[in-house]
Design a protein around this motif. Structure first.
Motif, mmCIF file in Angstrom:
data_model
loop_
_atom_site.group_PDB
_atom_site.id
_atom_site.type_symbol
_atom_site.label_atom_id
_atom_site.label_comp_id
_atom_site.label_asym_id
_atom_site.label_seq_id
_atom_site.Cartn_x
_atom_site.Cartn_y
_atom_site.Cartn_z
ATOM 1 N N ALA A 152 16.651 -19.059 -42.624
ATOM 2 C CA ALA A 152 17.889 -18.794 -43.363
ATOM 3 C C ALA A 152 18.311 -19.976 -44.228
ATOM 4 C CB ALA A 152 19.006 -18.416 -42.390
ATOM 5 N N LEU A 178 18.196 -20.171 -48.274
ATOM 6 C CA LEU A 178 19.422 -20.367 -49.040
ATOM 7 C C LEU A 178 19.190 -21.337 -50.203
ATOM 8 C CD1 LEU A 178 22.173 -20.648 -46.275
ATOM 9 C CD2 LEU A 178 22.010 -18.883 -48.028
ATOM 10 N N ALA A 190 16.259 -12.957 -40.472
ATOM 11 C CA ALA A 190 16.969 -13.920 -41.323
ATOM 12 C C ALA A 190 16.602 -13.743 -42.785
ATOM 13 C CB ALA A 190 16.652 -15.349 -40.859
ATOM 14 N N VAL A 205 19.480 -12.828 -45.659
ATOM 15 C CA VAL A 205 19.786 -13.787 -46.724
ATOM 16 C C VAL A 205 19.349 -13.256 -48.087
ATOM 17 C CG1 VAL A 205 19.323 -16.108 -47.603
ATOM 18 C CG2 VAL A 205 19.693 -15.751 -45.163
ATOM 19 N N GLU A 222 25.925 -24.980 -44.002
ATOM 20 C CA GLU A 222 24.513 -25.370 -43.983
ATOM 21 C C GLU A 222 24.262 -26.652 -43.203
ATOM 22 O OE1 GLU A 222 22.447 -25.078 -47.798
ATOM 23 O OE2 GLU A 222 24.115 -23.881 -48.539
#
Length: 242
Positions: A15, A19, A164, A168, A184
């Motif tokens: 994840a 990102l 995940a 995302v 994060e």
């Protein structure tokens, strides 16, 4: 507990890396052209897939003790680095992790490069998207492949990573903007703790260590890492790095 922690570690690792990769690809699409962002990202995914195809069988072919030692070492290399950065960020000695910042930095970088005429490939944009996906993806491939190569089976790591990735990716495609509200820094610190704990556990098993409590050793190894890093955080913070 072992399977749950492995799924969690793989899922959160995927994840947070996704990102950052997605922030770069979204910045390329928003600043230049979506088609070039897509082709660059697709090339990066293909390269990561090739690495996964090569790395998986290599790990699977190792004897059990050598496998444990190898995956433990790999997880320690990544986990301790994530833990180090997370400790510095949480103590204010380094700028917090932010996909929104990656997004803005990439936009600024691309705005300095002239846009090619319509109909011509934008190789600068494709290269930025490719590098963003490749650099983050390689780390994901190694971590997930290491967790999945355990003698007990790789299903928890694969399921955690897949869930995940779907969540995302779906959120990024829908919003077309970085998910700036995701914590994060805390997530990366948590992944650093888990990967380091797994790394120590597997290295110990590979060296013939009989951990007291068996797989519950992961709990006290993780607790020891948290305690050690929080002691470090209590020292006088310095201004965050730019």
């Amino acid at each position: 507990m072992n399977a749950v922690l492995i799924a969690l570690a793989a899922g959160v690792a995927v994840a947070v890396e996704l990102l950052e990769a997605m922030a770069i690809v979204l910045a390329v699409g928003a600043t230049r052209r979506w088609a070039d962002a897509f082709w660059g990202a697709a090339a990066g995914l293909v390269a990561c897939a090739v690495l996964a195809v090569v790395l998986g069988p290599v790990l699977a072919g190792l004897p059990v003790d050598a496998l444990r030692l190898t995956i433990g070492t790999l997880l320690l290399l990544f986990g301790l680095e994530w833990l180090r950065k997370g400790t510095l960020r949480l103590s204010g000695r380094r700028r917090r992790a932010s996909s929104a910042h990656e997004f803005e930095e990439t936009r600024e970088e691309l705005e300095e490069t002239p846009l090619p005429p319509p109909g011509q490939a934008d190789w600068a944009a494709r290269l930025v998207a490719f590098k963003g996906v490749l650099l983050e993806g390689v780390e994901v491939v190694v971590i997930v492949a290491s967790l999945a190569a355990r003698p007990d089976g790789g299903l928890p790591a694969i399921v955690g990573a897949a869930v995940a990735a779907v969540i995302v990716t779906a959120a990024g495609v829908r919003l077309r903007a970085p998910l700036s509200r995701v914590p994060e820094t805390e997530l990366k610190y948590g992944v650093g703790v888990l990967l380091s704990a797994f790394g120590l556990f597997f290295v110990g098993e590979g060296l013939g260590v009989a951990w007291p409590g068996g797989e519950f050793a992961l709990a006290y190894l993780a607790a020891a890492l948290v305690a050690a890093t929080h002691l470090e955080m209590r020292s006088t913070p310095t201004p965050a790095a730019a």
